[in-house]
Design an enzyme around this catalytic site. Structure first.
Site, PDB file in Angstrom:
ATOM      1  N   LYS A  64     -43.007  44.552  96.969  1.00  0.00           N
ATOM      2  CA  LYS A  64     -43.813  44.188  98.393  1.00  0.00           C
ATOM      3  C   LYS A  64     -43.522  45.391  99.534  1.00  0.00           C
ATOM      4  O   LYS A  64     -42.320  45.636  99.981  1.00  0.00           O
ATOM      5  CB  LYS A  64     -42.666  42.431  98.959  1.00  0.00           C
ATOM      6  CG  LYS A  64     -43.367  42.477 100.129  1.00  0.00           C
ATOM      7  CD  LYS A  64     -42.109  41.479 100.247  1.00  0.00           C
ATOM      8  CE  LYS A  64     -42.095  40.485 101.802  1.00  0.00           C
ATOM      9  NZ  LYS A  64     -41.924  39.503 102.201  1.00  0.00           N
TER      10      LYS A  64
ATOM     11  N   LYS B  30     -47.117  42.918  95.312  1.00  0.00           N
ATOM     12  CA  LYS B  30     -47.470  42.004  97.008  1.00  0.00           C
ATOM     13  C   LYS B  30     -47.925  43.355  98.127  1.00  0.00           C
ATOM     14  O   LYS B  30     -46.660  44.288  98.474  1.00  0.00           O
ATOM     15  CB  LYS B  30     -46.614  41.136  97.605  1.00  0.00           C
ATOM     16  CG  LYS B  30     -46.641  40.566  98.312  1.00  0.00           C
ATOM     17  CD  LYS B  30     -45.773  39.676  99.416  1.00  0.00           C
ATOM     18  CE  LYS B  30     -46.443  39.135 100.646  1.00  0.00           C
ATOM     19  NZ  LYS B  30     -45.193  38.456 101.193  1.00  0.00           N
TER      20      LYS B  30
END
Ligand code: PBG
Length: 339
Positions: free
Chosen positions: A208, A261
């Site tokens: 992330k 992500k």
């Protein structure tokens, strides 16, 4: 053999031929719809949003996405289920926040109530819960703070584990830690196992990145940090090898699925993380990626349907098994209507 014996266009000549040799598919069963649920009934304009009814509030930065009351949430989840969407992913907006984010693990917290309501109404629809403290802390960071205002990794682990267990107890089918603390997957696995939830899978937000593409989400979830930024825990967008390392560590700690992500600018890492981990990989097509397409489509610059389906196909081609996307309902509907 090359041209003229070889002609690549032969297999492109008709829809039938193109379909016969198509390498990648997208279907609703691979999509996850993120939903925002509020503890207080949204009754009027709050923040940037405009109330569209007593139980739904438009999010200005994400056209078509709303903050939902519990009852509206169940309606929305039902529509998703009817469209064949695999899962919803829940984000909570609590009525109150505090320094430790204690609303995150309350038995009757907003996500816990929402999970129970959806599982009761729609037992077949999967509920994935986002495990993080940022929507519940008064300062908006993803963990508890030390005196010097940096996030205390090890002190946060126990709170995340407690939060994950409270989600599992409410009936969550998967828990998805998004905080980026070191060691959270192990801490959550141990607590789930110890509390009687050895069957609850962990979908780790492994790679992330500290991304500008989360801007609209922070507006939607009211989770922007009050000071500083998240670069002390989320990854540097410049780092690919490190993303693979993060994912491998999460595998060691017991992750069942891993996530990359954002998605669109990170296709290389979807591919590499998939190769390196051999786990199912989820790609999160985040709020800013959604907002860009919506804005361009509204201005008439892009064909929304074609753009969205191309994006989802490209994420599948990169290696995503699952795609978390705010386009899920539209995409699921489009996928059943041939052009
Ligand atoms: C919570 C969280 C965020 C997103 C998912 N979980 C925001 C952030 O890390 O700042 C972003 C999702 C999106 O932009 O759609 N930590």
């Amino acid at each position: 053999m090359a041209f003229p014996q070889t002609r690549m266009r032969r297999l492109r000549a008709s829809a039938g031929l193109r379909g016969l040799v198509r390498e990648t598919d997208v279907n609703a069963g691979q999509l996850v719809l993120p939903l925002f649920v509020t503890e207080t009934e949204p009754t009027g304009a709050r923040g940037e949003g405009q109330a569209s009814s007593s139980s739904r509030q438009q999010i200005a930065t994400m056209p078509g996405v709303e903050r939902l009351s519990l009852s509206a949430l169940v309606e929305e989840a039902r529509e998703a289920a009817e469209l064949g969407i695999a899962a919803v992913m829940l984000f909570g907006l609590p009525a109150e926040k505090d320094e430790h984010g204690s609303g995150a693990w309350e038995e009757a917290g907003v996500v816990q109530l929402a999970t129970r309501a959806i599982k009761q109404a729609l037992p077949e629809l999967l509920v994935i819960t986002d495990v993080c403290l940022c929507e519940y802390t008064s300062h908006g960071h993803c963990g508890v703070l030390r005196e010097d205002e940096t996030v205390d990794n090890d002190a946060t682990l126990e709170l995340l584990a407690r939060t994950a267990v409270s989600h599992a107890r409410a009936g969550a089918d998967l828990v998805a830690p998004s905080d980026m603390m070191d060691g959270r997957v192990r801490a959550i696995r141990e607590e789930l196992d110890g509390e009687g939830f050895p069957q609850t899978p962990i979908l780790a937000y492994s790679a992330k990145f500290a991304s500008a593409f989360y801007g609209p989400f922070r507006e939607a979830a009211d989770s922007a940090p009050a000071f500083g930024d998240r670069r002390g825990y989320q990854m540097d967008p410049a780092n690919g090898r490190e993303a693979v390392r993060e994912a491998l560590l999460d595998v060691q700690e017991g992750a069942d699925m891993v996530m990359v992500k954002p998605a669109l600018a990170y296709g290389d890492l979807i591919r590499e993380v998939k190769r390196a981990t051999r786990l199912p990989v989820a790609a999160y097509n985040v709020s800013g990626e959604y907002a860009m397409v919506k804005a361009a489509a509204a201005a008439g610059y892009l064909d929304e349907r074609a753009t969205v389906l191309e994006i989802l196909t490209s994420l599948r081609r990169a290696g995503a098994d699952t795609i978390i996307t705010y386009h899920a309902k539209d995409a699921a509907a489009w996928l059943t209507q041939p052009t």
